[in-house]
Design a protein around this motif. Sequence first.
Motif, short mmCIF file in Angstrom:
data_model
loop_
_atom_site.label_atom_id
_atom_site.label_comp_id
_atom_site.label_asym_id
_atom_site.label_seq_id
_atom_site.Cartn_x
_atom_site.Cartn_y
_atom_site.Cartn_z
N THR A 296 50.22 83.25 68.72
CA THR A 296 51.11 84.36 69.05
C THR A 296 50.95 85.44 68.01
OG1 THR A 296 53.38 84.97 69.65
CG2 THR A 296 53.11 83.50 67.77
N VAL A 297 51.53 86.61 68.26
CA VAL A 297 51.48 87.72 67.31
C VAL A 297 52.91 88.11 66.96
CG1 VAL A 297 50.57 90.01 66.79
CG2 VAL A 297 49.37 88.53 68.40
N SER A 298 53.26 87.97 65.69
CA SER A 298 54.62 88.26 65.23
C SER A 298 54.62 89.53 64.40
CB SER A 298 55.16 87.09 64.40
OG SER A 298 56.43 87.37 63.86
N MET A 299 55.70 90.27 64.47
CA MET A 299 55.85 91.49 63.67
C MET A 299 56.70 91.19 62.45
SD MET A 299 54.14 93.91 65.13
CE MET A 299 54.74 95.26 64.12
N GLU A 300 56.15 91.46 61.28
CA GLU A 300 56.87 91.37 60.02
C GLU A 300 56.94 92.77 59.45
OE1 GLU A 300 58.48 88.99 58.79
OE2 GLU A 300 57.82 87.29 60.02
N GLY A 301 58.03 93.47 59.77
CA GLY A 301 58.14 94.87 59.39
C GLY A 301 57.18 95.70 60.24
N SER A 302 56.29 96.42 59.59
CA SER A 302 55.29 97.23 60.29
C SER A 302 53.97 96.50 60.44
CB SER A 302 55.06 98.54 59.52
OG SER A 302 54.61 98.28 58.20
N ALA A 330 65.61 75.81 65.31
CA ALA A 330 65.78 74.53 66.00
C ALA A 330 66.68 74.66 67.23
CB ALA A 330 66.36 73.49 65.03
N ASN A 331 67.70 75.50 67.16
CA ASN A 331 68.58 75.70 68.31
C ASN A 331 67.83 76.36 69.47
OD1 ASN A 331 70.84 74.64 66.99
ND2 ASN A 331 71.32 76.60 66.05
N ARG A 332 66.94 77.27 69.13
CA ARG A 332 66.16 77.93 70.18
C ARG A 332 65.17 76.93 70.80
NH1 ARG A 332 66.53 82.87 71.64
NH2 ARG A 332 64.93 83.83 72.94
N LEU A 333 64.64 76.03 70.01
CA LEU A 333 63.75 74.99 70.54
C LEU A 333 64.48 74.12 71.56
CD1 LEU A 333 61.20 73.25 70.62
CD2 LEU A 333 62.03 72.08 68.57
N THR A 334 65.71 73.73 71.25
CA THR A 334 66.51 72.93 72.17
C THR A 334 66.76 73.68 73.48
OG1 THR A 334 67.61 71.89 70.27
CG2 THR A 334 68.67 71.66 72.41
N SER A 366 62.13 86.59 68.67
CA SER A 366 62.00 85.75 69.87
C SER A 366 60.67 85.93 70.60
CB SER A 366 63.15 86.08 70.84
OG SER A 366 63.16 87.46 71.15
N SER A 367 59.75 86.70 70.04
CA SER A 367 58.48 86.96 70.72
C SER A 367 57.59 85.73 70.78
CB SER A 367 57.73 88.10 70.03
OG SER A 367 57.39 87.73 68.70
N LYS A 387 41.27 79.23 71.61
CA LYS A 387 41.65 79.98 70.42
C LYS A 387 41.45 81.48 70.62
CE LYS A 387 42.81 76.65 67.56
NZ LYS A 387 44.13 76.57 66.93
N GLU A 388 40.95 81.87 71.78
CA GLU A 388 40.75 83.29 72.08
C GLU A 388 41.88 83.85 72.94
OE1 GLU A 388 36.90 83.60 73.82
OE2 GLU A 388 35.86 83.42 71.89
N SER A 389 43.01 83.10 73.02
CA SER A 389 44.16 83.53 73.82
C SER A 389 45.41 83.60 72.96
CB SER A 389 44.40 82.57 75.00
OG SER A 389 43.26 82.49 75.82
N VAL A 390 46.25 84.60 73.22
CA VAL A 390 47.54 84.71 72.54
C VAL A 390 48.65 84.79 73.59
CG1 VAL A 390 46.70 85.80 70.43
CG2 VAL A 390 47.34 87.22 72.38
N PHE A 391 49.82 84.28 73.23
CA PHE A 391 50.99 84.29 74.11
C PHE A 391 52.09 85.10 73.43
CE2 PHE A 391 48.52 80.59 75.06
CZ PHE A 391 48.61 80.41 76.44
N ILE A 392 52.53 86.17 74.09
CA ILE A 392 53.54 87.06 73.51
C ILE A 392 54.62 87.30 74.56
CG2 ILE A 392 53.98 89.26 72.38
CD1 ILE A 392 50.96 89.47 71.86
N GLY A 393 55.84 86.90 74.27
CA GLY A 393 56.93 87.14 75.21
C GLY A 393 58.19 86.39 74.84
#
Length: 449
Positions: A296-302, A330-334, A366-367, A387-393
């Motif tokens: 996945t691709v996460s945003m940390e600031g900019s 952990a709550n979101r995993l549940t 939550s992305s 490994k050439e695929s990303v999941f964002i959502g």
Amino acid sequence: MAKKKNTLFECQHCGEQSSKWLGKCPSCDSWDSFIELNEIQQEVLKQTITASSSSSKARPITQIEQDDVLRFSSFNYEFDLVLGGGVVPGSLTLIGGSPGVGKSTLLLKVAGSIAKSGKKVLYVSGEESAGQIKLRANRLDANHDELFLLSEIKLEEIMSELLRENYEVCIIDSIQTIYSSHLNSSPGSVSQVREITFELMRKAKESNIAMFIIGHITKDGSIAGPRVLEHMVDTVLYFEGEASRELRMLRGFKNRFGSTSEIGIFEMTQEGLVSAKDIASKFFDKSKAQSGSSLTVSMEGSRAIILEVQALVSETTFPNPKRSATGFDANRLTMLLALLEKKLDLPFNNYDVFINISGGIKIKESSADLAVIAAIISSFRDRPISKESVFIGEVSLTGEIKDVYSIDLRLKEAQAQGIKKAIIAQKTNLKLDLKTFAVDEVSKMIELF
């Protein structure tokens, strides 16, 4: 009749005050932490509160002139990024972190770099001798004539040294070891930390000195001492990461001169903490595809960072299946597991599920929901993901997959790292060299496996 004595008790863990002794602090739940303040300590407390309160008259905001924040570089890109663009003269910055994480190492290296630019820097250590600091300075290449060392724990001596020379930067290592002779309490106590921080803050503002304070942390990860300490300073930075790992992250929790969403990523080397150069390769592995692993691709600031989400799904041997998450809520995993059971009819009530975010980073958005679901299904069905695929959502409680902010920056970073396919909530109009697939419901995720 004798005048009745005013009694005041203070918690030595958080600074909570009470007119009577309490066995358990109502603020931090600490036991036997209240001590009685004597008359001198109460008088110092009153002076601190009085001095910190403003007596100036209010004026219309239209008549107020804006302060221009002038910064200078610390010559460390990641450190400047977390500070909001550089060091602000007259600012007071608190840096916390677990023992051995690199607080003193980073600040000594920064002190040496600033000194080489021609600015006078004072490094005050209450824990090490000047000879010990010199040994570390040799390893960090931080030797320069404009860097001054002072091994001292008495506040009055430190203030005298600050008056003797025109220092532009001062580093205190650490606040819990310094004490003032005006107070009878021991170093590290609430009254001492509060008084010393206030005096350093006043000196920083009066003399326009950029002040950095290193603070010890408690077992729960918070800065040791009263909570008022974090309110008094301009910036609060925390080191994240274990001392056994090469990567360390510096995150801002308060910044009056910039954003708190930026993080600094450092790498521990023989030359100390240095800015991590190739950040992208630090958090995911480009080796062969394996089941239970998704990107996945996460945003940390900019900054957009590609992260690897690892999942392990195995049949449980206990009446209640285990749910564990490292680097993920952990709550979101549940919640996601309950959603998969309802929408995809997967029997996770008979399976233990473990989630780990590779690299030691903590996802605070939550992305990554879609990537977590993909990793769980991949592990459950034992089918690897490319490994050439990303999941964002983001996944809602109704099973809908929602778009996330800064999707263009995320996709550009994915393309730069050789990603060929992106599974997102809805297609974009960006002209990129990677294919995008729109998935609007969780029920359609099963078609990918």
